[in-house]
Design a protein around this motif. Sequence first.
Motif, PDB file in Angstrom:
ATOM      1  N   HIS A   8     -24.877 -21.904  26.425  1.00 54.64           N
ATOM      2  CA  HIS A   8     -23.639 -21.787  25.653  1.00 54.64           C
ATOM      3  C   HIS A   8     -23.821 -22.344  24.247  1.00 54.64           C
ATOM      4  O   HIS A   8     -24.668 -23.212  24.021  1.00 54.64           O
ATOM      5  N   ILE A  77     -21.446 -16.717  26.310  1.00 56.03           N
ATOM      6  CA  ILE A  77     -21.909 -17.608  27.375  1.00 56.03           C
ATOM      7  C   ILE A  77     -22.789 -16.794  28.318  1.00 56.03           C
ATOM      8  O   ILE A  77     -22.391 -15.715  28.779  1.00 56.03           O
ATOM      9  N   ILE A 109     -14.196 -19.577  31.084  1.00 56.69           N
ATOM     10  CA  ILE A 109     -14.926 -18.735  30.135  1.00 56.69           C
ATOM     11  C   ILE A 109     -14.070 -17.547  29.686  1.00 56.69           C
ATOM     12  O   ILE A 109     -13.747 -17.417  28.510  1.00 56.69           O
ATOM     13  N   TRP A 116     -19.189 -13.029  27.830  1.00 55.90           N
ATOM     14  CA  TRP A 116     -20.005 -13.660  28.860  1.00 55.90           C
ATOM     15  C   TRP A 116     -20.733 -12.640  29.714  1.00 55.90           C
ATOM     16  O   TRP A 116     -20.394 -11.458  29.757  1.00 55.90           O
TER      17      TRP A 116
END
Length: 154
Positions: A8, A77, A109, A116
């Motif tokens: 991250h 992420i 998230i 992500w």
Amino acid sequence: MSLWLIYHPPTTFETASAKAALAESVTKLYARFIPALYVNILFIPIGPDSFYVSGVARPSPAPNSAEPGPDPTVPFIRVHISNIARTLPSPEAKVRFLEAVDKVLKPHIEDMGYDWEYHIEETDRDLWKIQGLVPPPPGSDEEKIWAGQNKATK
């Protein structure tokens, strides 16, 4: 063991409480099936000059509005999940597990507005030790002792 590597930007998961909340959610997901001591989560901050998606640093300081695709200013992420203690026995179990992972990640998230991605790999249990000990067979009395003590014991 389950090992979650969460890559991250440093601007995400900035506080111990944010990390602990996600780690607790992940541990609860697994603790129904394996001892909690088998669950490991590593938060790995990656500077934007070292985190690229489609050849673009993420997050980038400024969007290139002429380019198609996601907004490069949004943090990205990446989660790498390794499952060792148990494998998913069927296609249906894999779908259920993916849904459970989505549910765990959502508030930490997705709901934060981050981009992500994750993947899950299953590793051979025969190539795993904790504290130099081969973990006991799944569901065995010895594994229940490990779970109760929350540590590997001889």
